[in-house]
Design a protein around this motif. Structure first.
Motif, PDB file in Angstrom:
ATOM      1  N   ILE A   1      -9.545  53.464  46.060  1.00 35.48           N
ATOM      2  CA  ILE A   1     -10.378  53.284  47.262  1.00 35.48           C
ATOM      3  C   ILE A   1      -9.779  54.065  48.423  1.00 35.48           C
ATOM      4  N   LEU A   2      -8.455  53.999  48.593  1.00 36.84           N
ATOM      5  CA  LEU A   2      -7.786  54.724  49.670  1.00 36.84           C
ATOM      6  C   LEU A   2      -7.950  56.224  49.511  1.00 36.84           C
ATOM      7  N   ASN A   3      -8.046  56.689  48.259  1.00 35.35           N
ATOM      8  CA  ASN A   3      -8.177  58.119  47.996  1.00 35.35           C
ATOM      9  C   ASN A   3      -9.632  58.587  48.014  1.00 35.35           C
ATOM     10  N   GLY A   4     -10.569  57.651  48.177  1.00 37.92           N
ATOM     11  CA  GLY A   4     -11.976  58.022  48.247  1.00 37.92           C
ATOM     12  C   GLY A   4     -12.670  58.137  46.907  1.00 37.92           C
ATOM     13  N   VAL A   5     -11.982  57.778  45.818  1.00 39.42           N
ATOM     14  CA  VAL A   5     -12.626  57.812  44.501  1.00 39.42           C
ATOM     15  C   VAL A   5     -13.684  56.721  44.409  1.00 39.42           C
ATOM     16  N   TYR A   6     -13.378  55.526  44.917  1.00 41.75           N
ATOM     17  CA  TYR A   6     -14.329  54.423  44.986  1.00 41.75           C
ATOM     18  C   TYR A   6     -14.671  54.146  46.446  1.00 41.75           C
ATOM     19  N   ALA A   7     -15.907  53.728  46.668  1.00 44.37           N
ATOM     20  CA  ALA A   7     -16.300  53.232  47.989  1.00 44.37           C
ATOM     21  C   ALA A   7     -16.169  51.712  47.984  1.00 44.37           C
ATOM     22  N   PRO A   8     -15.619  51.113  49.024  1.00 46.62           N
ATOM     23  CA  PRO A   8     -15.493  49.650  49.036  1.00 46.62           C
ATOM     24  C   PRO A   8     -16.862  48.984  49.142  1.00 46.62           C
ATOM     25  N   ASP A   9     -17.005  47.833  48.503  1.00 46.55           N
ATOM     26  CA  ASP A   9     -18.240  47.065  48.630  1.00 46.55           C
ATOM     27  C   ASP A   9     -18.265  46.263  49.923  1.00 46.55           C
ATOM     28  N   LYS A  10     -17.082  45.953  50.440  1.00 51.83           N
ATOM     29  CA  LYS A  10     -16.957  45.288  51.735  1.00 51.83           C
ATOM     30  C   LYS A  10     -15.746  45.861  52.446  1.00 51.83           C
TER      31      LYS A  10
ATOM     32  N   ALA B   1      -2.583  62.735  46.428  1.00 58.54           N
ATOM     33  CA  ALA B   1      -2.637  61.569  45.537  1.00 58.54           C
ATOM     34  C   ALA B   1      -2.142  61.941  44.157  1.00 58.54           C
ATOM     35  N   LEU B   2      -1.325  61.066  43.604  1.00 55.00           N
ATOM     36  CA  LEU B   2      -0.860  61.200  42.228  1.00 55.00           C
ATOM     37  C   LEU B   2      -1.089  59.844  41.576  1.00 55.00           C
ATOM     38  N   ILE B   3      -2.306  59.640  41.078  1.00 55.79           N
ATOM     39  CA  ILE B   3      -2.723  58.323  40.596  1.00 55.79           C
ATOM     40  C   ILE B   3      -2.694  58.234  39.082  1.00 55.79           C
ATOM     41  N   ALA B   4      -2.991  59.320  38.396  1.00 51.84           N
ATOM     42  CA  ALA B   4      -2.960  59.322  36.929  1.00 51.84           C
ATOM     43  C   ALA B   4      -2.542  60.694  36.446  1.00 51.84           C
ATOM     44  N   ALA B   5      -1.700  60.731  35.421  1.00 52.42           N
ATOM     45  CA  ALA B   5      -1.228  62.004  34.904  1.00 52.42           C
ATOM     46  C   ALA B   5      -2.401  62.849  34.425  1.00 52.42           C
ATOM     47  N   GLY B   6      -2.530  64.041  35.016  1.00 51.35           N
ATOM     48  CA  GLY B   6      -3.599  64.943  34.585  1.00 51.35           C
ATOM     49  C   GLY B   6      -4.924  64.714  35.264  1.00 51.35           C
ATOM     50  N   ALA B   7      -5.034  63.686  36.111  1.00 57.15           N
ATOM     51  CA  ALA B   7      -6.305  63.421  36.776  1.00 57.15           C
ATOM     52  C   ALA B   7      -6.647  64.577  37.713  1.00 57.15           C
ATOM     53  N   GLY B   8      -7.869  65.048  37.626  1.00 55.88           N
ATOM     54  CA  GLY B   8      -8.310  66.133  38.493  1.00 55.88           C
ATOM     55  C   GLY B   8      -8.019  67.514  37.956  1.00 55.88           C
TER      56      GLY B   8
ATOM     57  N   ALA C   1       0.787  67.641  44.797  1.00 53.95           N
ATOM     58  CA  ALA C   1       0.527  66.578  45.775  1.00 53.95           C
ATOM     59  C   ALA C   1       1.596  66.528  46.854  1.00 53.95           C
ATOM     60  N   ALA C   2       2.865  66.701  46.476  1.00 52.68           N
ATOM     61  CA  ALA C   2       3.956  66.527  47.429  1.00 52.68           C
ATOM     62  C   ALA C   2       4.254  67.785  48.229  1.00 52.68           C
ATOM     63  N   LEU C   3       4.203  68.948  47.574  1.00 55.96           N
ATOM     64  CA  LEU C   3       4.575  70.177  48.270  1.00 55.96           C
ATOM     65  C   LEU C   3       3.471  70.692  49.180  1.00 55.96           C
ATOM     66  N   SER C   4       2.279  70.100  49.110  1.00 53.86           N
ATOM     67  CA  SER C   4       1.229  70.448  50.067  1.00 53.86           C
ATOM     68  C   SER C   4       1.480  69.802  51.423  1.00 53.86           C
ATOM     69  N   ARG C   5       2.597  69.066  51.532  1.00 56.69           N
ATOM     70  CA  ARG C   5       3.016  68.398  52.770  1.00 56.69           C
ATOM     71  C   ARG C   5       1.902  67.510  53.341  1.00 56.69           C
TER      72      ARG C   5
ATOM     73  N   THR D   1      -7.206  73.598  47.026  1.00 53.08           N
ATOM     74  CA  THR D   1      -8.433  73.726  47.819  1.00 53.08           C
ATOM     75  C   THR D   1      -9.027  72.358  48.126  1.00 53.08           C
ATOM     76  N   LEU D   2      -9.002  71.450  47.134  1.00 51.00           N
ATOM     77  CA  LEU D   2      -9.520  70.097  47.350  1.00 51.00           C
ATOM     78  C   LEU D   2      -8.693  69.343  48.388  1.00 51.00           C
ATOM     79  N   LEU D   3      -7.424  69.707  48.515  1.00 52.36           N
ATOM     80  CA  LEU D   3      -6.558  69.070  49.512  1.00 52.36           C
ATOM     81  C   LEU D   3      -6.741  69.687  50.900  1.00 52.36           C
ATOM     82  N   GLY D   4      -7.553  70.745  50.981  1.00 51.61           N
ATOM     83  CA  GLY D   4      -7.814  71.361  52.281  1.00 51.61           C
ATOM     84  C   GLY D   4      -6.949  72.556  52.588  1.00 51.61           C
TER      85      GLY D   4
END
Length: 448
Positions: A83-92, A103-110, A172-176, A126-129
């Motif tokens: 949710i914090l990473n924007g993958v899910y939208a909160p219901d409330k 974000a480093l949430i799952a190995a190989g994700a993305g 994820a980390a070296l993009s500061r 590019t996705l990180l801006g």
């Protein structure tokens, strides 16, 4: 953003899921249809077959702070991170995040499996801006940090899980990032790479990045984080010092270990045989014996109270109470309790003969056996009590019962006993570090 300014705000965040894929698809299509026709949906309340994966979570994290999130599997940690990473939208509730998020949430994700590691760096950057020029400037550093070498130009579908983690963390980390979100993926890497990653995380923290670390490792959470959240069934039960979150997590694990162990023993009893490395594997059953003496019930209390309990404070005295039925007169009866820890069998023994209780003759009847253990130094964790009854001159059990009862020793508030989950005893000791004078050149020469 300046140091001390908030980087993440979460207020009343909740997310629900359906228990089955069919229910999730049905409700999802219904909600989309209602939105298309301008009607309100019912995403903020539970419907039949739904549950709250994250329920009313709120916190604020500032720049230069690290927040550790702990909880047993299924408590909602990874869902909250997504949710914090924007993958899910909160219901409330609502989420506010300032700055660039790594974000480093799952190995190989993305990662696109058919693209090379180098090409995936450009895609993810590019996705990180990041601009292409910025990625060009970081490429050598990312390749060096990930230690992939020539494999950076290999399609990532051929990467091992460790290689995925190396490249994912490097990007994820070296993009500061202003905010770095990490799930339990660093456990896949080898020890040297883990150390390098944690050193870099601490460097990012000193430079003002906000860190959220989800981990099952108390050592990792304690060494990196300033605050801790402990979650259970989607809710935050502890939000405070890291030590408090780790204590709550360990205590919950101990309760779960005893519950699952008890369920396994019941299954063994129902099937009449033991499998695997169960406590009853030596005998094939959780209880048995000749039947001349039977323990009909066993429970734990505090010496000051007859109230049954299975959770005790660190160093709190414990009393074992067992109801015995003696069918025939017994000579030289021996009563023994053994205590197991989660990872070890028979860590402690309570023996009537050793403790000075002589029973040369016990007449038929019913008895209540009480054994008081004063201030045991068991470390926090889950423990199992077994009982065995025999006679001095007879080499078979009159009665035995593996897993007769279980108890949990909770973490103390004044000590932080986190170092080794495999240890079972706490030994009070005094540590002294004494500086010794360096040997001079003349001393060294005189010793030759």
């Amino acid at each position: 953003m300046s140091a001390g300014e908030w980087a993440i705000r979460a207020e009343g965040v909740s997310k629900k899921f359906g228990l089955t894929l069919r229910q999730s698809m049905k409700y999802g299509m219904r909600d989309v249809g209602r939105k298309l026709f301008g009607r309100s949906s019912t995403t903020d309340v539970l419907r039949e077959g739904e549950f709250w994966a994250v329920n009313d979570v709120g916190f604020e994290l500032h720049r230069g702070e690290a927040l550790g999130i702990m909880g047993v599997n299924g408590c909602g940690k990874t869902t909250l991170l997504r949710i914090l990473n924007g993958v899910y939208a909160p219901d409330k509730g609502c989420i506010e995040v300032k700055g660039r998020v790594g974000a480093l949430i799952a190995a190989g994700a993305g990662f696109a499996p058919m693209l090379t590691g180098r090409e995936n760096v450009y895609v993810n950057g590019t996705l990180l801006g990041l601009s292409t020029k910025e990625i060009d400037g970081l490429m050598d550093e990312i390749v060096a940090f990930s230690e992939l070498g020539e494999f950076i130009d290999l399609p990532v579908k051929n990467y091992s899980s460790g290689m995925f983690v190396r490249l994912g963390f490097a990007i994820a980390a070296l993009s500061r990032p202003d905010v770095l979100l990490m799930d339990e993926v660093l456990a896949v890497g080898d020890l040297n790479f883990q150390k390098k990653c944690f050193d870099h995380v601490l460097q990012l923290k000193r430079q003002g990045s906000a860190i959220i670390l989800v981990s099952h490792s108390p050592g990792a959470i304690w060494s990196v984080c300033d605050r801790g959240l402990f979650m259970d069934r989607g809710r935050v039960l502890v939000d405070g010092p890291v030590e408090d979150a780790i204590r709550a997590y360990d205590d919950q694990n101990s309760r779960n270990a005893n519950t699952s162990s008890a369920q396994f023993d019941k299954a063994v009893e129902a099937h009449g045989e033991a499998t695997g490395d169960s406590q009853a594997s030596e005998y094939g059953h959780t209880r048995g014996g000749t039947g001349d003496v039977v323990c009909t019930a066993i429970h734990l209390t505090r010496p000051s109270s007859d109230e049954v309990d299975n959770e005790f404070d660190f160093r709190e005295s414990i009393e074992i109470a067992a109801d015995l039925e003696v069918k025939e007169m017994q000579e030289n009866l021996l009563l023994r309790f053994t205590i197991d820890a989660v990872h070890y069998r028979f860590i402690a023994t309570l023996d009537s003969y050793e403790q000075g209780l002589s029973l040369p003759e016990v007449l038929p009847g019913r008895y209540r056996l009480k054994v008081r253990v004063d201030a045991p130094n068991f470390r926090p964790g889950a423990y199992v009590v077994n009982i065995g009854i025999t006679r001095k001159a007879v080499g078979v059990h009159l009665f035995y019962w593996f897993g007769a009862t279980r108890f949990v020793v909770k973490h103390p508030k004044d000590l932080f006993l986190y170092a080794d989950n495999n240890a079972v005893m706490h030994l009070d000791s005094t540590f002294t570090l004494i500086p010794t004078p360096a040997k001079t050149a003349s001393t060294l020469e005189g010793g030759l």
